[in-house]
Design an enzyme around this catalytic site. Structure first.
Site, PDB file in Angstrom:
ATOM      1  N   ARG A   1     -10.673  71.291  -2.870  1.00  0.00           N
ATOM      2  CA  ARG A   1     -10.807  70.114  -3.749  1.00  0.00           C
ATOM      3  C   ARG A   1     -11.841  70.379  -4.830  1.00  0.00           C
ATOM      4  NH1 ARG A   1     -14.572  66.352  -3.213  1.00  0.00           N
ATOM      5  NH2 ARG A   1     -14.782  66.577  -0.951  1.00  0.00           N
TER       6      ARG A   1
ATOM      7  N   TYR B   1       2.094  57.029 -25.185  1.00  0.00           N
ATOM      8  CA  TYR B   1       2.951  57.019 -23.993  1.00  0.00           C
ATOM      9  C   TYR B   1       2.763  55.693 -23.260  1.00  0.00           C
ATOM     10  CZ  TYR B   1       4.135  57.991 -19.120  1.00  0.00           C
ATOM     11  OH  TYR B   1       4.624  57.909 -17.842  1.00  0.00           O
TER      12      TYR B   1
ATOM     13  N   ASP C   1      -4.476  63.454 -27.218  1.00  0.00           N
ATOM     14  CA  ASP C   1      -3.402  63.811 -26.295  1.00  0.00           C
ATOM     15  C   ASP C   1      -2.435  64.703 -27.062  1.00  0.00           C
ATOM     16  OD1 ASP C   1      -1.108  63.969 -24.724  1.00  0.00           O
ATOM     17  OD2 ASP C   1      -1.306  61.923 -23.964  1.00  0.00           O
TER      18      ASP C   1
ATOM     19  N   LYS D   1       4.797  68.884 -19.116  1.00  0.00           N
ATOM     20  CA  LYS D   1       5.701  69.071 -20.254  1.00  0.00           C
ATOM     21  C   LYS D   1       5.774  70.544 -20.657  1.00  0.00           C
ATOM     22  CE  LYS D   1       5.835  64.493 -20.363  1.00  0.00           C
ATOM     23  NZ  LYS D   1       4.812  64.060 -19.410  1.00  0.00           N
TER      24      LYS D   1
END
Length: 405
Positions: free
Chosen positions: A46, A98, A170, A195
């Site tokens: 982690r 988005y 972004d 993406k």
């Protein structure tokens, strides 16, 4: 090294004594320690994992930053950036984002009593007026999704710097192969790595990159404390996908330009949203900060019924909410990717029901155009006169060229 070469290479994996040419997958939760009082490099995945470390080093380099963090999703990456705003603070956000970003800004940020103002980031005067009230962070997309609005990143970076406001971009629609916002003055760049960075539709991931050590330290603390890190196997898949980013996008954006020019001339299409066929002003701003148009475009048809029929009738386009894969996809943003816009914001920001978004993959350009043409082929009672498209006629031989450092 040239950016193309850097994309194709992988940094050496720490602790790999065998010097594997393909980064090993350290599929482990913990690492043995020789001293219980001292963690030597890696102790718990982690917090850090060798496979993810290789990915983060590579991403930082491609984004022209000094630091990068890999998250379990693009939304986790956005949340990581929003965590830099103070409780009770203020965030400025672009007016075309988005759908999930609207939801996060309106509902999750609201729980921290953060005031969010949506502003037209293409209008510098409006942004300057909004910045007269102190803000912690500005978040924008350029080009935006799904309307391809272009913002002047360098000019906005200067405005934000003058007002002590962080600028986060972004960059999911472009990727670092086409645009690198950190080079333009942005403090942070984030991407849905699901993406183009992955490129194969098999990874859900997000990244954030920056150059400032203090910002990286704050991000890294939350990244570890909140447990939002990308796992080792997904990190490896993303590394593998990254190696073909340049060659994929070169083909895909050439196809997108041909498709956009075809759509620009179609009787049933009322508007095309794409940098490659945008106004001269938009193209000039974009050309100053990017080396291509990307391979995602949106277009409006003359009715909502036709939009539904096009999605149902296309054969080569998969109907999915995402974009950037090697496979061509189609979606109706209002009902899919942007359905998560909160109801109180839908009347102002939700896309039209006539809007369709397509992401061009590695399919043959001519066959994709033929597929769209047959889906649009029914006789229209509201057909527009055919525009003069002599200069817009697509050519299968057309290519785009970008200069990459």
């Amino acid at each position: 090294m040239n950016l193309r070469t850097r994309i194709a290479r992988r940094p050496h994996c720490p602790s790999d004594g065998a010097h594997a040419s393909s980064t090993p997958i350290y599929q482990t939760a913990t690492f043995a320690q020789s001293d219980w009082q001292l963690a030597e490099g890696f102790d718990y995945s982690r917090s850090a994992n060798p496979t993810r470390s290789v990915l983060e080093e590579k991403i930082a380099d491609l984004e022209s930053g000094n630091h990068a963090l890999a998250y379990a999703s693009g939304m986790a990456a956005i949340q990581g950036v929003l965590s830099l705003a103070n409780d009770g603070g203020r965030i400025l956000a672009g007016a075309d984002l988005y759908g999930g970003s609207f939801r996060l800004l309106d509902q999750i940020a609201g729980r921290r009593r953060i005031d969010v103002e949506f502003v037209d980031t293409t209008d510098l005067d409006s942004v300057l007026e909004s910045l007269r009230t102190p803000a912690d962070l500005m978040l924008l997309e350029s080009p935006s999704n799904p309307l391809h609005l272009v913002s002047d990143i360098s000019a906005l970076a200067q405005l934000c710097a003058d007002q002590n406001c962080l600028l986060a971009v972004d960059n999911s629609l472009m990727s670092p192969w086409i645009q690198r916002p950190l080079e333009l003055g942005a403090h942070l760049v984030l991407e849905s790595a699901t993406k183009f960075l992955s490129g194969h539709g098999d990874v859900t991931a997000g990244i954030v990159a920056c150059s400032d050590e203090s910002l990286a330290k704050r991000l890294r603390f939350d990244h570890n404390a909140q447990g939002v890190a990308l796992g080792p196997f997904d990190s490896w898949l993303l590394l593998r996908g990254l190696e073909t980013l340049a060659v994929r996008l070169e083909t895909q954006q050439n196809t997108a330009l041909q498709v956009a020019r075809f759509l620009k001339c179609h009787r049933r299409v009322t508007k095309v949203h794409f940098i490659g066929t945008a106004s001269e002003v938009c193209q000039r701003i974009h050309a100053a900060q990017a080396t291509g148009s990307g391979s995602v475009l949106s277009f409006d048809v003359d009715s909502g019924a036709l939009a539904k029929r096009v999605i149902a009738n296309t054969q080569l386009f998969a109907t999915t909410v995402s974009f950037g894969s090697s496979r061509s996809t189609i979606s109706a943003p209002r009902s899919m990717s942007h359905a998560s816009i909160p109801k109180n914001l839908q009347s102002k920001f939700a896309p039209s029901e006539t809007l369709l978004r397509i992401s061009l993959g590695l399919d043959d350009a001519v066959e994709l155009i033929q597929d769209i043409e047959q889906a649009l082929s029914e006789i229209s009672t509201t057909a527009r006169p055919l525009p003069d498209c002599e200069e817009l006629a697509y050519s299968p031989d057309h290519t785009l060229h970008g200069n990459h450092p």
